[in-house]
Design a protein around this motif. Sequence first.
Motif, PDB file in Angstrom:
ATOM      1  N   VAL A 124      69.914  36.304 -13.384  1.00  0.00           N
ATOM      2  CA  VAL A 124      70.135  35.339 -14.463  1.00  0.00           C
ATOM      3  C   VAL A 124      69.771  33.959 -13.930  1.00  0.00           C
ATOM      4  O   VAL A 124      70.358  33.495 -12.954  1.00  0.00           O
ATOM      5  N   VAL A 125      68.787  33.333 -14.557  1.00  0.00           N
ATOM      6  CA  VAL A 125      68.370  31.999 -14.136  1.00  0.00           C
ATOM      7  C   VAL A 125      68.846  30.999 -15.181  1.00  0.00           C
ATOM      8  O   VAL A 125      68.603  31.177 -16.381  1.00  0.00           O
ATOM      9  N   LEU A 126      69.542  29.963 -14.731  1.00  0.00           N
ATOM     10  CA  LEU A 126      70.077  28.953 -15.633  1.00  0.00           C
ATOM     11  C   LEU A 126      69.137  27.760 -15.715  1.00  0.00           C
ATOM     12  O   LEU A 126      68.554  27.344 -14.705  1.00  0.00           O
ATOM     13  N   GLY A 127      69.002  27.215 -16.904  1.00  0.00           N
ATOM     14  CA  GLY A 127      68.170  26.036 -17.091  1.00  0.00           C
ATOM     15  C   GLY A 127      68.758  25.138 -18.168  1.00  0.00           C
ATOM     16  O   GLY A 127      69.649  25.537 -18.919  1.00  0.00           O
ATOM     17  N   ALA A 128      68.258  23.914 -18.228  1.00  0.00           N
ATOM     18  CA  ALA A 128      68.686  22.972 -19.271  1.00  0.00           C
ATOM     19  C   ALA A 128      67.489  22.121 -19.660  1.00  0.00           C
ATOM     20  O   ALA A 128      66.688  21.724 -18.810  1.00  0.00           O
ATOM     21  N   VAL A 141      72.993  27.245 -26.560  1.00  0.00           N
ATOM     22  CA  VAL A 141      72.552  27.958 -25.359  1.00  0.00           C
ATOM     23  C   VAL A 141      71.780  29.193 -25.809  1.00  0.00           C
ATOM     24  O   VAL A 141      72.332  30.057 -26.496  1.00  0.00           O
ATOM     25  N   SER A 142      70.528  29.260 -25.460  1.00  0.00           N
ATOM     26  CA  SER A 142      69.710  30.410 -25.836  1.00  0.00           C
ATOM     27  C   SER A 142      69.510  31.313 -24.629  1.00  0.00           C
ATOM     28  O   SER A 142      69.315  30.841 -23.511  1.00  0.00           O
ATOM     29  N   GLY A 143      69.585  32.611 -24.859  1.00  0.00           N
ATOM     30  CA  GLY A 143      69.327  33.598 -23.821  1.00  0.00           C
ATOM     31  C   GLY A 143      68.007  34.268 -24.111  1.00  0.00           C
ATOM     32  O   GLY A 143      67.831  34.844 -25.196  1.00  0.00           O
ATOM     33  N   VAL A 144      67.066  34.190 -23.177  1.00  0.00           N
ATOM     34  CA  VAL A 144      65.731  34.734 -23.421  1.00  0.00           C
ATOM     35  C   VAL A 144      65.294  35.640 -22.280  1.00  0.00           C
ATOM     36  O   VAL A 144      65.749  35.503 -21.138  1.00  0.00           O
ATOM     37  N   SER A 184      66.987  34.373 -18.712  1.00  0.00           N
ATOM     38  CA  SER A 184      67.237  32.945 -18.490  1.00  0.00           C
ATOM     39  C   SER A 184      68.102  32.413 -19.623  1.00  0.00           C
ATOM     40  O   SER A 184      67.920  32.775 -20.787  1.00  0.00           O
ATOM     41  N   LEU A 185      69.077  31.596 -19.255  1.00  0.00           N
ATOM     42  CA  LEU A 185      69.967  30.946 -20.216  1.00  0.00           C
ATOM     43  C   LEU A 185      69.643  29.456 -20.231  1.00  0.00           C
ATOM     44  O   LEU A 185      69.641  28.806 -19.183  1.00  0.00           O
ATOM     45  N   ALA A 204      79.059  25.059 -21.405  1.00  0.00           N
ATOM     46  CA  ALA A 204      78.426  25.982 -22.348  1.00  0.00           C
ATOM     47  C   ALA A 204      77.646  27.066 -21.603  1.00  0.00           C
ATOM     48  O   ALA A 204      77.680  28.242 -21.979  1.00  0.00           O
ATOM     49  N   LEU A 205      76.945  26.690 -20.541  1.00  0.00           N
ATOM     50  CA  LEU A 205      76.209  27.676 -19.743  1.00  0.00           C
ATOM     51  C   LEU A 205      77.156  28.684 -19.101  1.00  0.00           C
ATOM     52  O   LEU A 205      76.883  29.889 -19.085  1.00  0.00           O
TER      53      LEU A 205
END
Length: 325
Positions: A124-128, A141-144, A184-185, A204-205
């Motif tokens: 799981v890779v987190l981004g903003a 927060v979108s999960g793709v 990725s979130l 939120a993440l």
Amino acid sequence: MIELEGVPELVDPVMVAAFEGWNDAGDAASTAVAHLEREWKGEVFAALDAEDYYDFQVNRPTVFMEAGVRKITWPTTRLSVVRVGGEKPRDLVLVRGIEPSMRWRSFCNELLGFAHELGVELVVVLGALLGDTPHTRPVPVSGVTSDADLARRMDLEETKYEGPTGIVGVLQEACTHAGVPAVSLWAAVPHYVSQPPNPKATLALLNRLEDLVGVRIPLGELPEDARAWQVGVDQLAAEDSEVAEYVQALEEARDTAELPEASGEAIAREFERYLRRRDGGGQPGGHATADGESPPYLRDNPGERTRPPRPPKPGPADDEDSSGD
């Protein structure tokens, strides 16, 4: 071959990664992984060779004093392990660093080598990213994923993004090609108040990560920080009529866009998430949704009053594509 010594056998491990830089608006993603590392007392077991991936004129090393001796900390990416107990224990491999300056494919292959050796089941890779989202509403927060089957099984979006990407998008694709499930979130950060920190986006993440991997995350003071952040931004926005009007326009656009989502299925999904969090009760720090009722605005220098930059007129954001890749 990567040889790991001193790392115990892990239980259903998930790798959670975040990188400072282009994919980390408001430092929301890197702060989320730092929070996990701090709350669960993660132990660093590996660090990538900084010489291989970083331009030190872009990411400068820092000098510090320790017991009267000058030492240097080099910018790099470090890996740590946290053991998550409970009824269904699950361990996390945390990856926290800086987006590399060069040799991205080798960088991703090295991380995948660690994932293979540790038996990681999901990355799981987190981004903003910066977006046209009001600070007064829940952080989107979108999960793709680029894996169609994974998208169906985990209720995620299958990414269709085309355009410039950062290390988050490259690592996700590297995982897919290597046969490692990857998600990725992405948290959307208001572009008119983009300076870090943004505890509301970090919260939120973490809430979305909790739902995705099925672990209870201790939130500590993060919900309070998120409320304080929103109160501060509310106060700053109220001081400028143009900013206040712009925020109101964003609120109306957001509320209108979400009306079709008020279906029975959408409401049921949100209620299920609420029940999952409530059933966990008793966890340090409790849980909070990212809609923060309202936080003092967190500044590096709290004695100064910082105004948010004057926003552009309402219209499509020209920063990054809203899909997050």
